[in-house]
Design an enzyme around this catalytic site. Sequence first.
Site, mmCIF file in Angstrom:
data_model
loop_
_atom_site.group_PDB
_atom_site.id
_atom_site.type_symbol
_atom_site.label_atom_id
_atom_site.label_comp_id
_atom_site.label_asym_id
_atom_site.label_seq_id
_atom_site.Cartn_x
_atom_site.Cartn_y
_atom_site.Cartn_z
ATOM 1 N N TYR A 1 17.724 35.927 19.628
ATOM 2 C CA TYR A 1 17.770 34.468 19.465
ATOM 3 C C TYR A 1 16.695 34.051 18.459
ATOM 4 O O TYR A 1 15.613 34.641 18.412
ATOM 5 C CB TYR A 1 17.535 33.774 20.811
ATOM 6 N N GLU A 2 17.000 33.009 17.681
ATOM 7 C CA GLU A 2 16.089 32.622 16.598
ATOM 8 C C GLU A 2 14.744 32.099 17.112
ATOM 9 O O GLU A 2 13.786 32.011 16.356
ATOM 10 C CB GLU A 2 16.749 31.577 15.692
ATOM 11 N N SER A 3 14.655 31.793 18.391
ATOM 12 C CA SER A 3 13.375 31.399 18.972
ATOM 13 C C SER A 3 12.397 32.567 19.022
ATOM 14 O O SER A 3 11.223 32.371 19.326
ATOM 15 C CB SER A 3 13.593 30.863 20.391
ATOM 16 N N GLY A 4 12.868 33.780 18.749
ATOM 17 C CA GLY A 4 11.978 34.940 18.736
ATOM 18 C C GLY A 4 12.247 35.935 19.854
ATOM 19 O O GLY A 4 11.555 36.949 19.955
ATOM 20 N N HIS B 1 16.009 27.268 8.833
ATOM 21 C CA HIS B 1 14.866 27.694 9.663
ATOM 22 C C HIS B 1 14.004 28.720 8.933
ATOM 23 O O HIS B 1 12.779 28.646 8.958
ATOM 24 C CB HIS B 1 15.372 28.329 10.959
#
Lengths: 251, 266
Positions: A49-52, B104
């Site tokens: 996920y792009e949140s890390g 992003h």
Amino acid sequence: MTWDADEIMTVTAARSLAGRTSCFVGIGLPSTAANLARRTSNPDLALIYESGAIGAKPTVLPLSIGDGELGETADAVVSVPEIFNYWLQPGRVDVGFLGAAQVDRLGNINTTVIGDYAAPAVRLPGAGGAPEIAASCRETIVIVRHRPRILVDRLAFVTSLGFGDGPGHRAALGLRGRGPIRLITDLGVLEPDPETCELTLASIHPGVTVDEVRAATGWPLAVRADLAVTAPPTPAELTALRSLTRGGSVA
Amino acid sequence: MAELVSLAEGVAELVHDGDTVALEGFTHLIPVAAGQEIIRQGRRGLTLVRMTPDIVYDQLIGAGCAARLVFSWGGNPGVGSLHRFRDAVENAWPGPIEIEEHSHAGMANRYVAGASGLPFAVLRGYVGTDIAKHTTTVSTVTCPFTGEVLTAVAALNPDVAVIHAQRADRRGNVQMWGITGVQKEAVLAARRSLVTVEEIVDELDPRPDAVVLPGWVVSAVAHVPRGAHPSYAQGYYDRDNDYYQAWDPISRDREAFAKWLDEVTA
């Protein structure tokens, strides 16, 4: 067991992840399908996920791409610059799994505006991680509901590149990933024609007619000679999906 | 060394009209209470920077604090649109808002460049998209070693970064863990910084995987328990998903929003 159009869409999408090692997951429909894949076709799939969160194993379906559940169940949690620079950019992720507000016949994605950019009719959320997911993952799978205003002939704004203007465009731009290999909808599955890159109907879901799919597509949809009918969802797939979407624990 | 202040003092001292302000926190640890304090203090003409301007920027935009927005994804995560943001962009209400948008990866790298003291960052990004056509802070750069043309994005150096963390000690050393997003880069890129925290402790015991910002790179720390609500603070409270749902009808309707604003500023 009977099922609805969204369910066969999600089940079909989850099956598409079989055999893959890693998947960069967009929120919404892609996240539901990727989490279903971990419970059905591909238990070892690493969800990124792009949140890390790398290797997230949520026990409930996350509402956002940064829910606590993702970080707490992940193999590793890294910063946002790191997830994009070290993990996505070099092309080490197998599949990018994206949703879209609009997709065109060459698999390009718009999530930015409907109408004029400076004076939009509808202002959409914007790019998020998608442009680089679509560029750098080895392959991309896109999932949307099949409507004429969603599957459009041409986009007014390209947020994330599919095949651009057509064959050779991605390579000319130096993009490393293959681009969209499949568009999964609630009516069927579209795949790019090997010659023209145009999305063509490869499979229809049981009970759906080709005319219905054509009527819901914003360009004159070509149908593959070997058009298949999607295998219906199995009871095991439906049970896993329903426990996921009804918020039950499915660990 | 960071000063320990109240939230009102911190905002008054560090956030000025016309500033470029970055409130960061990627789903986790969003400095929502600080955003509402900026609204209460009536700041105007701000350039708001944030990768994911979710509810906290919907509130600031609806309250008329923003002149510009620099961002990469503006939505209510898991719910839908940010209607105050859309009303500003589509109808210039409560006033016109200029936007500068990125991906992003681009925004993250802009903060990295800012934190690194560099004028720009290099990435593989934006290629073939229409984003760069509308954004002057995206360009190209040729690699001096290989001749490859790559994407360049301009550094971001906000006047002030505002973040929320789990803990700080009395000397203003800040500790956060879980999903830590781009907050370290935002603080190091900014000229000034305000950190709100769940807890102030005598001693920060080491935690594996924690991000620590030494007090000497932080301007001020304010003790604001539940300062990230309705987002979450791992180890303290969970994400209030109902609030995100409940925000939708408030955000959709100018009158409902005005009523909400009256309550927050009362």
